[in-house]
Design a protein around this motif. Structure first.
Motif, short mmCIF file in Angstrom:
data_model
loop_
_atom_site.label_atom_id
_atom_site.label_comp_id
_atom_site.label_asym_id
_atom_site.label_seq_id
_atom_site.Cartn_x
_atom_site.Cartn_y
_atom_site.Cartn_z
N GLU A 58 23.77 35.24 16.68
CA GLU A 58 25.13 35.75 16.84
C GLU A 58 25.84 36.02 15.52
O GLU A 58 26.90 36.64 15.51
N GLU A 59 25.26 35.60 14.41
CA GLU A 59 25.86 35.92 13.11
C GLU A 59 25.87 37.43 12.87
O GLU A 59 26.72 37.95 12.17
N CYS A 60 24.91 38.14 13.44
CA CYS A 60 24.84 39.60 13.30
C CYS A 60 25.02 40.34 14.62
O CYS A 60 25.41 41.50 14.64
N HIS A 61 24.69 39.67 15.74
CA HIS A 61 24.64 40.36 17.02
C HIS A 61 25.79 40.02 17.97
O HIS A 61 25.73 40.34 19.15
N ASP A 64 31.68 41.54 17.65
CA ASP A 64 32.46 42.02 16.51
C ASP A 64 31.68 42.02 15.19
O ASP A 64 32.28 42.11 14.12
N LYS A 65 30.36 41.94 15.25
CA LYS A 65 29.54 41.84 14.03
C LYS A 65 28.80 43.15 13.73
O LYS A 65 29.02 44.16 14.38
N GLN A 66 27.87 43.12 12.76
CA GLN A 66 27.15 44.30 12.26
C GLN A 66 26.40 45.07 13.35
O GLN A 66 26.47 46.28 13.41
#
Length: 86
Positions: A58-61, A64-66
């Motif tokens: 979830e840090e990227c997916h 509101d992420k990349q």
């Protein structure tokens, strides 16, 4: 029914069930889920324990992420259950 007839019937049922299972497996649809990309971003997760690696998804997916997940994506809590590591 004699003991030999019971054994023959049990073996026959086992064979039929085994053939049915094999038939179902051979006619299964191909896997369509994309594998985990083997790129620089995902490299650290290739050797981690699955549960440990999934904590980072979830840090990227996140929405509101990349790279947010598409709207029709299943619940994102078990990423490596579907997305296999190569």
């Amino acid at each position: 029914m004699t003991s030999n007839q019971k054994k023959l019937l049990a073996n026959g049922l086992f064979l039929v069930v085994g053939l049915v299972i094999m038939g179902l497996l051979l006619n299964a649809p191909p896997e369509t889920t994309k594998p985990l990309p083997h790129d620089q971003n995902h490299q650290p997760f290739m050797t981690m324990n699955k549960k440990e690696a999934e904590r980072f998804c979830e840090e990227c997916h996140a929405p509101d992420k990349q790279v947010p997940l598409p709207a029709n994506h299943p619940p994102p809590n078990r990423c490596l259950f579907c997305h296999k590591r190569k």
